[in-house]
Write a protein that holds these residues in place. Structure first.
Motif, short mmCIF file in Angstrom:
data_model
loop_
_atom_site.label_atom_id
_atom_site.label_comp_id
_atom_site.label_asym_id
_atom_site.label_seq_id
_atom_site.Cartn_x
_atom_site.Cartn_y
_atom_site.Cartn_z
N ASN A 13 -4.84 6.98 4.61
CA ASN A 13 -4.19 6.77 3.85
C ASN A 13 -4.80 6.98 2.36
N TRP B 262 0.81 -1.27 0.48
CA TRP B 262 0.11 -0.21 0.00
C TRP B 262 0.69 1.18 0.42
N ALA C 201 -6.28 3.13 8.98
CA ALA C 201 -5.17 3.82 8.86
C ALA C 201 -5.34 3.41 7.23
N LEU C 202 -5.43 2.67 6.55
CA LEU C 202 -6.17 2.62 4.77
C LEU C 202 -6.51 4.25 4.80
N LEU D 57 1.48 3.82 3.18
CA LEU D 57 1.85 3.44 3.84
C LEU D 57 2.23 3.70 5.49
N ASN D 58 1.78 4.32 5.81
CA ASN D 58 3.63 4.07 6.96
C ASN D 58 3.39 4.49 8.02
N GLN D 59 2.09 3.04 8.87
CA GLN D 59 2.60 2.85 10.51
C GLN D 59 2.88 0.92 10.35
#
Length: 67
Positions: free
Chosen positions: A51, A28, A47-48, A31-33
């Motif tokens: 993003n 993805w 989270a998505l 996506l920086n988690q």
């Protein structure tokens, strides 16, 4: 118990890479988690959504499959 379904690309194009390297990759963009800290499905959906804010809810739910 958490169960994750990992697909190796929409046509399985990354399957051999995953097997050869004994790893899976999440692709993805942006996506920086830390996924390891997510214990609930809804956390990943949120989270998505953060993003990709224009994504429809059904798209996000499809990306985060039920176990």
């Amino acid at each position: 118990m958490a169960v994750w379904l990992i697909r190796a690309g929409s046509q399985g194009q990354y399957e051999q890479k995953f097997l050869n390297e004994n790893r899976v990759y999440v692709t993805w963009n942006g996506l920086n988690q830390n996924l390891a800290k997510m214990t609930e499905r809804n956390q990943l959906i949120e989270a998505l959504g953060s993003n990709e804010p224009d994504a429809k809810p059904k798209k996000l739910m499809n990306q985060v499959c039920d176990s």
